[in-house]
Motif scaffolding. Structure first.
Motif, PDB file in Angstrom:
ATOM      1  N   GLU A  45       0.844  -1.219   0.000  1.00  0.00           N
ATOM      2  CA  GLU A  45       0.000   0.000   0.000  1.00  0.00           C
ATOM      3  C   GLU A  45       0.868   1.254   0.000  1.00  0.00           C
ATOM      4  O   GLU A  45       0.586   2.221  -0.686  1.00  0.00           O
ATOM      5  N   GLU A 105       2.842   1.551  -3.428  1.00  0.00           N
ATOM      6  CA  GLU A 105       1.922   1.795  -4.559  1.00  0.00           C
ATOM      7  C   GLU A 105       2.510   1.350  -5.901  1.00  0.00           C
ATOM      8  O   GLU A 105       2.743   2.170  -6.801  1.00  0.00           O
ATOM      9  N   LYS A 159       2.908  -0.168  -9.680  1.00  0.00           N
ATOM     10  CA  LYS A 159       2.068  -0.199 -10.900  1.00  0.00           C
ATOM     11  C   LYS A 159       2.178  -1.576 -11.560  1.00  0.00           C
ATOM     12  O   LYS A 159       1.426  -1.918 -12.453  1.00  0.00           O
ATOM     13  N   ASN A 211      -7.643  -0.782  -6.600  1.00  0.00           N
ATOM     14  CA  ASN A 211      -6.860  -0.653  -7.839  1.00  0.00           C
ATOM     15  C   ASN A 211      -6.374  -2.032  -8.263  1.00  0.00           C
ATOM     16  O   ASN A 211      -5.770  -2.746  -7.463  1.00  0.00           O
TER      17      ASN A 211
END
Ligand code: URA
Length: 263
Positions: A184, A187, A189, A224
């Protein structure tokens, strides 16, 4: 007998070459004496009342809850690193030399997650620095990625299981809140999972790495959907060089994905 420093050093060297690379207990045990008393007629033992009174058993769920609260209180990677260093409730920490948090570029977008530190990582306090690490660096260099610049590395367990044994489900459950918070805060991608322990636990799958690798999947990071690619662990590739062909195909697909996502 007069034992000199050089004899002790040479004995330790001999132990390490033979694979004896740690001492688990603080005090040496005379196992011959113990096995002799074990064969003698048992005498009535007095109950050790004080020990039972002072050490109530704490369940794995309670320890995992403690880890979860601690992880949730951290708002940066540095704070999480400090918190894990302060956390004493996982027994793996007692036999580890270092808490191994991460390496690589924390400003990159790609997160690699392995299993647990090995002997070299435990000594140096960084993930993937031993033989596995040098293979990993060569694998990623082949697709133009460099750990200092292009990716970030960690493990699902920050402490080395003694003797490089497989981590138990309880140890994994206790450390899971830390790796989840790590994800978290970083983050990513794109996530690359190295080996079966990392892939099956983070993807909550009962499948082994042979079935999980070779395709893209997703990790739900607070809503996400992050692309995930499981790979064979470098330690497996060192034992089974034939599997390098499949890993090369995975790496080429990772390269294409990085270009598609402009990472
Ligand atoms: N194996 C892993 O999974 N992680 C390390 O850091 C080293 C070896």
């Amino acid at each position: 007998m007069n034992i000199e420093d050089k004899d002790i050093a040479s004995l330790l060297h001999w132990y390490m070459e033979s694979g004896v690379d740690e001492s688990i207990g603080d005090e040496a045990l005379d196992w011959f004496a113990i096995s002799q008393t074990a064969t003698q007629k048992p005498t009535k033992q007095k109950p050790v009342a004080s020990a039972q009174k002072t050490s109530p058993r704490v369940s794995t769920d309670q320890i995992a809850e403690e880890a979860e609260k601690l992880a949730a209180s951290c708002n940066s990677l540095d704070a999480l690193n400090d918190a894990i260093n302060r956390f004493d409730s996982c027994r793996l920490k007692k036999t580890a030399t270092h808490t191994v948090f991460s390496d690589g570029n924390s400003d990159s977008n790609i997160m690699l997650i392995g299993e647990a530190p090995g002997v070299d990582e435990d000594r140096q306090g960084k993930p993937f620095v031993g033989e596995n690490g040098s293979l990993l660096d060569r694998m990623f260099k082949a697709i133009d990625l460099n750990r200092k610049k292009d990716f970030y590395l960690t493990n699902i367990l920050p402490w080395r299981p003694p003797g490089n044994r497989k981590p138990t489900p309880e140890e994994i459950a206790i450390c899971m809140p830390f790796i989840k918070r790590h994800m978290e805060l970083f983050e990513p991608k794109l996530i690359i999972l190295l080996g079966g322990i990392s892939a099956s636990n983070l993807l909550k799958s009962s499948l082994g790495i042979t079935r999980l690798r070779g395709k893209w999947t997703e990790f739900d990071l607070n809503g996400n959907k992050i692309p995930v690619r499981p790979l064979f662990h470098p330690a497996y590739l060192l034992r089974q060089p034939k599997a390098k062909g499949d890993t090369w195909k995975d790496l080429l697909e990772i390269k294409v994905k990085i270009e598609e996502l402009s990472l």
